[in-house]
Write a protein that holds these residues in place. Structure first.
Motif, mmCIF file in Angstrom:
data_model
loop_
_atom_site.group_PDB
_atom_site.id
_atom_site.type_symbol
_atom_site.label_atom_id
_atom_site.label_comp_id
_atom_site.label_asym_id
_atom_site.label_seq_id
_atom_site.Cartn_x
_atom_site.Cartn_y
_atom_site.Cartn_z
ATOM 1 N N ASP A 1 66.340 46.831 63.217
ATOM 2 C CA ASP A 1 66.668 46.040 64.406
ATOM 3 C C ASP A 1 65.617 44.952 64.575
ATOM 4 O O ASP A 1 64.561 45.164 65.169
ATOM 5 C CB ASP A 1 66.717 46.948 65.637
ATOM 6 N N LEU A 2 65.892 43.778 64.042
ATOM 7 C CA LEU A 2 64.924 42.684 64.092
ATOM 8 C C LEU A 2 64.782 42.117 65.490
ATOM 9 O O LEU A 2 63.730 41.583 65.859
ATOM 10 C CB LEU A 2 65.336 41.589 63.111
ATOM 11 N N THR A 3 65.835 42.235 66.312
ATOM 12 C CA THR A 3 65.777 41.703 67.674
ATOM 13 C C THR A 3 64.720 42.441 68.491
ATOM 14 O O THR A 3 63.904 41.826 69.192
ATOM 15 C CB THR A 3 67.139 41.838 68.372
ATOM 16 N N THR A 4 64.715 43.753 68.384
ATOM 17 C CA THR A 4 63.741 44.559 69.119
ATOM 18 C C THR A 4 62.327 44.235 68.677
ATOM 19 O O THR A 4 61.413 44.097 69.496
ATOM 20 C CB THR A 4 64.016 46.054 68.906
ATOM 21 N N ARG A 5 62.138 44.092 67.367
ATOM 22 C CA ARG A 5 60.805 43.764 66.847
ATOM 23 C C ARG A 5 60.351 42.406 67.334
ATOM 24 O O ARG A 5 59.189 42.206 67.676
ATOM 25 C CB ARG A 5 60.809 43.813 65.320
ATOM 26 N N ALA A 6 61.290 41.435 67.395
ATOM 27 C CA ALA A 6 60.931 40.098 67.872
ATOM 28 C C ALA A 6 60.536 40.140 69.343
ATOM 29 O O ALA A 6 59.576 39.475 69.766
ATOM 30 C CB ALA A 6 62.109 39.146 67.661
ATOM 31 N N ASP A 7 61.266 40.935 70.144
ATOM 32 C CA ASP A 7 60.932 41.052 71.573
ATOM 33 C C ASP A 7 59.562 41.672 71.759
ATOM 34 O O ASP A 7 58.780 41.248 72.634
ATOM 35 C CB ASP A 7 61.988 41.916 72.278
#
Length: 282
Positions: free
Chosen positions: A268-274
Motif C-alpha cells: 500500500d504505497l498510499t499509506t506509506r506516502a501519508d
C-alpha cells in the motif's frame, strides 16, 4: 510472436498439470513413448553431427529440433510432468492428489524409457550393420559417453554424486523453462524460438537429462561401452531423475506459480506516502 504475459501462461501451466492427471493410462503411455523415442532420435542426431563435424556446438544447436517437435505434437517427457503435474495439487484442483501425480510420473517414466530403448536398439543395429561388425565412429562415441558419465562420476565418489545431482537440477531448470516457453506464444514460430534457447543451453553445457540418458547409456552398452547397467542406474539415471525433479519443480514450477499465480498482497504505497508526509510535517 503473439506473446502471452506471465500471469496468463502460468494459468495455462496449472491447467496443463491438471490435464496430465486426468489423462487415461493408454494415452499417457503412448504420448510418453513417442516423446522418449523422438528425443532419443534427436540425441542420436546431435551426436552424429558432433562426430562428423568435430564441433559440439553445431550438434547442440540442432538437438532442440526433437524437443520442439515432440511438444508441438503434444507428447510428454518426465522432465515436463515433474514441473506441471504438481501444480494442480498445489492449486487444489478437484480430484488432484499426490497419488495421481505419482501415477502420472510412473507411467511417463515407463513410456519414455520404452521409447528411448526402442531407438537405442534401432541405432545400435544401424551403426553395426545388425551387429555384424564393429561400431563406426558414431557408435564408438556413444560407448565412450556412457563410460565417462558413469564411471567418471563414480571415480570421484561423493563429490561425483553431488556433481551429477546438480547437473540434473540445472538440466531441468533449463528443460522445464523450454516447456513453459512453449506457452509464452500463440504462434508456432514463437513457441519454437522460446523452446530452442534453453534446450540449447542444457545440451551444450553437458547437463544430465534423464530421458536423453535412457537412450545414450543403453545404446552405449550395446555398442561396447565398458560399464554395466547397474553403473548406469546408480551413477547416472537415479540421481539424474531426482535432480531433474528438484530442478524443474523448484526453479520453474513453484517459482512461477508463487509469483505470477498466487501473488503476494500488493504494498500500500498510499499509506506509506501519508506516513512520510506526517513525519516531514512534524
Amino acid at each position: 510472436m503473439a506473446y502471452v504475459v506471465p500471469a496468463e501462461f502460468v494459468s495455462k501451466m496449472v491447467d496443463a498439470g491438471e490435464s496430465k492427471l486426468v489423462m487415461s493410462t493408454r494415452d499417457t503411455l503412448i504420448r510418453a513413448y513417442m516423446a522418449g523415442a523422438i528425443l532419443a532420435l534427436a540425441a542420436a542426431f546431435a551426436v552424429t553431427v558432433t562426430v562428423n563435424t568435430g564441433n559440439a556446438l553445431i550438434g547442440a544447436l540442432l538437438f532442440p529440433v526433437g524437443f520442439c517437435l515432440l511438444y508441438l505434437m503434444g507428447f510428454d517427457l518426465l522432465t515436463g510432468v515433474f514441473t506441471l503435474a504438481p501444480l494442480a495439487v498445489l492449486d487444489r484442483r478437484p480430484g488432484a492428489t499426490w497419488t495421481g501425480v505419482l501415477r502420472n510420473w510412473g507411467l511417463v517414466f515407463v513410456g519414455n524409457f520404452a521409447g528411448a530403448i526402442t531407438v537405442a536398439v534401432f541405432m545400435a543395429i544401424v551403426l553395426t550393420f545388425g551387429f555384424s561388425e564393429a561400431p563406426n565412429a558414431v557408435g564408438q562415441k556413444l560407448g565412450s559417453i556412457g563410460e565417462g558419465r558413469t564411471l567418471g562420476y563414480a571415480a570421484h565418489g561423493g563429490a561425483g554424486m553431488l556433481t551429477l545431482f546438480i547437473r540434473g537440477v540445472m538440466c531441468n531448470w533449463m528443460v522445464s523453462t523450454g516447456v513453459v516457453a512453449a506457452m509464452m506464444s500463440t504462434s508456432v514460430s514463437g513457441k519454437v524460438i522460446g523452446m530452442w534457447m534453453p534446450i540449447l543451453v542444457f545440451f551444450y553445457m553437458g547437463f544430465e537429462h534423464s530421458i536423453v540418458n535412457m537412450f545414450l547409456f543403453p545404446a552405449g552398452l550395446m555398442l561396447g561401452g565398458h560399464f554395466t547397467f547397474m553403473d548406469y542406474l546408480l551413477w547416472n539415471e537415479i540421481p539424474t531423475v531426482v535432480g531433474n525433479l528438484v530442478g524443474g519443480l523448484t526453479f520453474v514450477g513453484a517459482t512461477l506459480y508463487a509469483t505470477h499465480y498466487k501473488t503476494a498482497p500488493k504494498r500500500d504505497l498510499t499509506t506509506r506516502a501519508d506516513t512520510r508526509a506526517k513525519r516531514a510535517a512534524a
